[in-house]
Design a protein around this motif. Structure first.
Motif, PDB file in Angstrom:
ATOM      1  N   GLU A  45      -6.706  47.449  -9.600  1.00 41.87           N
ATOM      2  CA  GLU A  45      -6.052  46.580 -10.412  1.00 41.87           C
ATOM      3  C   GLU A  45      -6.019  45.455 -10.593  1.00 41.87           C
ATOM      4  O   GLU A  45      -5.819  44.754 -11.420  1.00 41.87           O
ATOM      5  CB  GLU A  45      -4.666  46.709  -9.548  1.00 41.87           C
ATOM      6  CG  GLU A  45      -3.880  47.776  -9.225  1.00 41.87           C
ATOM      7  CD  GLU A  45      -2.817  47.990  -8.300  1.00 41.87           C
ATOM      8  OE1 GLU A  45      -2.692  47.321  -8.172  1.00 41.87           O
ATOM      9  OE2 GLU A  45      -2.463  49.372  -7.786  1.00 41.87           O
ATOM     10  N   GLY A  47     -10.158  44.079 -10.884  1.00 43.99           N
ATOM     11  CA  GLY A  47     -11.163  43.833 -11.177  1.00 43.99           C
ATOM     12  C   GLY A  47     -12.143  43.145 -11.268  1.00 43.99           C
ATOM     13  O   GLY A  47     -12.764  42.856 -11.490  1.00 43.99           O
ATOM     14  N   SER A 111     -17.201  42.401 -17.000  1.00 38.11           N
ATOM     15  CA  SER A 111     -17.130  43.277 -17.771  1.00 38.11           C
ATOM     16  C   SER A 111     -17.753  42.617 -19.443  1.00 38.11           C
ATOM     17  O   SER A 111     -17.307  43.717 -20.259  1.00 38.11           O
ATOM     18  CB  SER A 111     -15.052  42.833 -17.836  1.00 38.11           C
ATOM     19  OG  SER A 111     -14.982  43.778 -17.056  1.00 38.11           O
ATOM     20  N   GLU A 129      -8.829  42.457 -25.083  1.00 43.38           N
ATOM     21  CA  GLU A 129      -9.168  44.249 -24.301  1.00 43.38           C
ATOM     22  C   GLU A 129     -10.485  44.541 -23.516  1.00 43.38           C
ATOM     23  O   GLU A 129     -10.071  45.197 -22.233  1.00 43.38           O
ATOM     24  CB  GLU A 129      -9.393  44.894 -25.324  1.00 43.38           C
ATOM     25  CG  GLU A 129      -7.924  45.734 -26.265  1.00 43.38           C
ATOM     26  CD  GLU A 129      -8.751  46.403 -28.006  1.00 43.38           C
ATOM     27  OE1 GLU A 129      -9.565  46.914 -27.268  1.00 43.38           O
ATOM     28  OE2 GLU A 129      -7.629  46.110 -28.846  1.00 43.38           O
ATOM     29  N   ALA A 130     -11.586  43.711 -23.313  1.00 48.21           N
ATOM     30  CA  ALA A 130     -12.554  44.558 -22.524  1.00 48.21           C
ATOM     31  C   ALA A 130     -11.906  43.368 -20.790  1.00 48.21           C
ATOM     32  O   ALA A 130     -12.461  43.822 -20.317  1.00 48.21           O
ATOM     33  CB  ALA A 130     -13.406  43.383 -23.103  1.00 48.21           C
ATOM     34  N   GLU A 132      -9.113  43.192 -19.797  1.00 49.91           N
ATOM     35  CA  GLU A 132      -7.165  43.614 -19.636  1.00 49.91           C
ATOM     36  C   GLU A 132      -7.593  44.247 -18.079  1.00 49.91           C
ATOM     37  O   GLU A 132      -6.949  43.707 -17.861  1.00 49.91           O
ATOM     38  CB  GLU A 132      -7.126  44.455 -20.901  1.00 49.91           C
ATOM     39  CG  GLU A 132      -5.955  45.050 -20.397  1.00 49.91           C
ATOM     40  CD  GLU A 132      -5.502  46.263 -21.655  1.00 49.91           C
ATOM     41  OE1 GLU A 132      -4.608  45.935 -22.522  1.00 49.91           O
ATOM     42  OE2 GLU A 132      -5.933  47.242 -21.634  1.00 49.91           O
ATOM     43  N   GLY A 133      -8.617  44.105 -17.672  1.00 52.55           N
ATOM     44  CA  GLY A 133      -8.592  44.784 -16.018  1.00 52.55           C
ATOM     45  C   GLY A 133      -9.626  44.131 -14.965  1.00 52.55           C
ATOM     46  O   GLY A 133      -8.957  44.247 -14.184  1.00 52.55           O
ATOM     47  N   ASN A 134      -9.207  42.578 -15.637  1.00 49.63           N
ATOM     48  CA  ASN A 134      -9.486  41.364 -14.947  1.00 49.63           C
ATOM     49  C   ASN A 134      -8.827  40.460 -14.850  1.00 49.63           C
ATOM     50  O   ASN A 134      -8.633  39.468 -15.017  1.00 49.63           O
ATOM     51  CB  ASN A 134     -11.092  41.327 -15.473  1.00 49.63           C
ATOM     52  CG  ASN A 134     -12.243  42.200 -15.039  1.00 49.63           C
ATOM     53  OD1 ASN A 134     -11.933  42.786 -16.396  1.00 49.63           O
ATOM     54  ND2 ASN A 134     -12.733  42.144 -14.392  1.00 49.63           N
ATOM     55  N   LEU A 135      -7.918  40.069 -13.409  1.00 56.29           N
ATOM     56  CA  LEU A 135      -7.047  39.253 -13.355  1.00 56.29           C
ATOM     57  C   LEU A 135      -7.551  38.312 -13.041  1.00 56.29           C
ATOM     58  O   LEU A 135      -8.592  37.802 -12.083  1.00 56.29           O
ATOM     59  CB  LEU A 135      -5.957  40.286 -11.756  1.00 56.29           C
ATOM     60  CG  LEU A 135      -5.205  41.196 -12.407  1.00 56.29           C
ATOM     61  CD1 LEU A 135      -3.761  41.458 -11.047  1.00 56.29           C
ATOM     62  CD2 LEU A 135      -4.663  40.722 -13.534  1.00 56.29           C
ATOM     63  N   ARG A 137      -5.507  34.131 -11.849  1.00 55.62           N
ATOM     64  CA  ARG A 137      -4.586  33.702 -11.766  1.00 55.62           C
ATOM     65  C   ARG A 137      -4.352  32.095 -11.282  1.00 55.62           C
ATOM     66  O   ARG A 137      -3.767  31.711 -11.140  1.00 55.62           O
ATOM     67  CB  ARG A 137      -4.163  33.848  -9.882  1.00 55.62           C
ATOM     68  CG  ARG A 137      -3.999  35.637 -10.158  1.00 55.62           C
ATOM     69  CD  ARG A 137      -2.988  36.086 -10.655  1.00 55.62           C
ATOM     70  NE  ARG A 137      -2.690  36.674 -11.659  1.00 55.62           N
ATOM     71  CZ  ARG A 137      -2.264  36.617 -12.686  1.00 55.62           C
ATOM     72  NH1 ARG A 137      -0.919  37.140 -12.782  1.00 55.62           N
ATOM     73  NH2 ARG A 137      -2.130  36.852 -13.797  1.00 55.62           N
ATOM     74  N   TYR A 141      -6.918  32.379 -18.358  1.00 54.98           N
ATOM     75  CA  TYR A 141      -7.314  32.789 -19.857  1.00 54.98           C
ATOM     76  C   TYR A 141      -8.478  31.845 -20.637  1.00 54.98           C
ATOM     77  O   TYR A 141      -8.817  33.126 -21.312  1.00 54.98           O
ATOM     78  CB  TYR A 141      -7.129  34.061 -19.836  1.00 54.98           C
ATOM     79  CG  TYR A 141      -6.405  35.342 -18.869  1.00 54.98           C
ATOM     80  CD1 TYR A 141      -7.049  36.147 -18.176  1.00 54.98           C
ATOM     81  CD2 TYR A 141      -5.080  35.379 -18.534  1.00 54.98           C
ATOM     82  CE1 TYR A 141      -7.234  37.360 -17.240  1.00 54.98           C
ATOM     83  CE2 TYR A 141      -4.946  36.051 -17.202  1.00 54.98           C
ATOM     84  CZ  TYR A 141      -5.518  36.704 -16.530  1.00 54.98           C
ATOM     85  OH  TYR A 141      -5.271  37.830 -15.650  1.00 54.98           O
TER      86      TYR A 141
END
Lengths: 155, 323
Positions: A45, A47, A111, A129-130, A132-135, A137, A141
């Motif tokens: 969840e 990444g 990624s 998009e690339a 998207e699976g890396n959070l 906090r 971003y």
């Protein structure tokens, strides 16, 4: 029961004895002591554990180590070229201020690395998009996307 | 992590033979993104000793059209399907749905068959051993579904004793496209519609059966659209999802095929045929008919009645986007 696997890790052939139920992440961090790849959630969840297998970004926390047999695995420790201290993506992350606590950074960079393997000139949507699976906090971003764009220009 | 032994199947015949020999003692791993978390959380009461990797079975990795039917091998990766020219050209709804599934990392390993066969997401069922699980719910031989008296905000509106919802977005879309699923075991093959793959207490597959192929008829509609409502945009399972197709039978006779996810253990389908007029009155009539048919058996639990107005709102959005 231990089993033997052979695969390419960061450009070098590796032969190792592993337990069938290990994940690739466990093997990288706890056996090979390659601590660059992080464990965040352990469920694909966040990444943080992203590595590149056969040119594709994959969550190493959900990848059975047995399955890397014969494959080409790249981790954050192996992306810089020969004689290069840092990969252009790593330099861009530092220069653009895209690293705060740094826990997501190796996964983000892997990624982005996989994105560049697929598309030489990605636009902002491709970048979003690339990763998207890396959070992350900390950063929100924006700086991360700036850094990936800067690395693209520098390529 | 629960320990397991691991072998790789050489080809389909080998895979089916292993499953035939081991039955409940073996589980197939394809992408493994769901199966490994099942082994990590140890929420089941018993675990297979053997994990059989199906990925080397290259004969189940294909996408092509034959005789007006799109055929998708069960081991086709979601990322392959996402960028496949046939999907982009003819089935934008499949692309739309895959874009919402998990993350690029998971889509790079996750397969079509695995997505359809993934385990449910109910937080009572999946309560992990490290927090004091497993919990003995109805699915595990317990007397009752723990969601009924518990926190059931993401559970089903139409329950059949167990209130978990079908977790697969692809199932919702494939059901809307009237797809069929080819299931095989050693010396036997059968065909299911998408709804029949799911039963209130689990998949309708035998322990030695696997999904081999998905067949999608190419008589798709005039427009197709998938809408998924999630709490977080990427990396989330659907609270509600809707897939819709608009077809024209005769000149003005329109056929609306809409499937709903997030309301029961399987995709729920509604088909409405109406003379088509592009105005608000038609939309409202259509909406009323669709919502009434899908919710006819709905009995909200204590915390999920909000799904009813949400379903109405999303249905209206879907109708508008198909018009």
């Amino acid at each position: 029961m231990k089993r033997e696997i052979k695969f390419k890790l960061n450009g070098e052939e590796v032969t190792a004895e592993v337990e069938s139920h290990w994940t690739l992440l466990y093997f990288l961090r706890e056996v090979l002591k390659l601590k660059g790849t992080k464990e965040g959630c352990g469920y694909g969840e966040c990444g943080a554990c992203t590595v590149v297998i056969d040119k594709m970004a994959v969550n190493s926390c959900l990848f059975p180590v047995m399955e890397v047999n014969g494959k080409d695995v790249l981790t954050i420790e192996g992306i810089s070229g020969p004689g290069e201290a840092l990969h252009p993506l790593q330099k861009a992350f530092i220069e653009e201020g895209a690293v705060q606590c740094g826990f997501c950074t190796p996964g983000m960079i892997m990624s982005a690395y996989a994105l560049f393997e697929e598309k030489k000139n990605p636009d902002d949507e491709d970048i979003k998009e690339a990763i998207e699976g890396n959070l992350c906090r900390c950063t929100g971003y924006v700086k991360i996307i700036d850094a990936i764009n800067a690395a693209k220009r520098g390529k | 992590m629960k320990k397991f032994e691991y072998i790789e199947a050489e080809d389909l015949e080998d895979l089916l033979s292993i499953l035939w020999d081991f039955k409940n003692e073996a589980r197939v791993i394809a992408g493994g993104t769901d199966l490994l978390s099942i082994f990590k959380d140890q929420y089941l009461l018993s675990y297979p000793k053997l994990v059989v990797n199906a990925k080397p079975v290259k004969e189940l990795d294909y996408v092509y059209i034959e005789g007006g039917i799109l055929k998708i091998g069960a081991l086709t990766r979601l990322s392959t399907l996402l960028s496949h020219p046939l999907v982009i050209e003819k089935f934008p709804i499949i692309k739309e749905a895959i874009m919402t599934i998990a993350t690029p990392q998971i889509r790079n390993v996750g397969t079509v068959g695995g997505n359809l066969c993934q385990d449910i997401r109910c937080w009572y069922y999946r309560y992990p051993a490290r927090l004091g699980g497993p919990l003995i719910c109805l699915r595990k031989g317990g007397k009752t579904c723990l969601a009924i008296r518990g926190d059931n905000r993401y559970h089903a509106l139409i329950g059949k004793r167990c209130y978990a919802v079908c977790p697969s977005d692809l199932a919702i879309v494939l059901c809307c496209l009237n797809a069929e699923i080819i299931v095989v075991k050693k010396k036997n093959q059968r065909k299911l519609d998408v709804q029949s793959l799911y039963t209130p207490l689990g998949l309708s597959l035998q322990p030695d059966e696997i999904v081999k192929e998905i067949q999608v008829p190419c008589n798709y509609g005039f427009r197709q659209r998938f809408i998924k409502f999630t709490i977080r945009r990427p990396i989330d399972f659907a609270v509600l999802s809707l897939a819709g197709q608009l077809k024209f039978e005769k000149k003005d006779l329109s056929k609306w095929i809409i499937t709903f996810g997030g309301i029961s253990y399987r995709p729920e389908v509604v088909v409405v045929t109406k003379y088509f007029q592009k105005n608000e009155k038609t939309v409202e009539k259509l909406l009323e008919e669709i919502v009434r048919s899908v919710l006819v058996k709905a009995k909200p639990l204590t915390k999920n009645a909000y799904k009813i107005p949400l379903l109405k709102g999303l249905s209206r959005k879907l109708i508008h986007s198909l018009m």
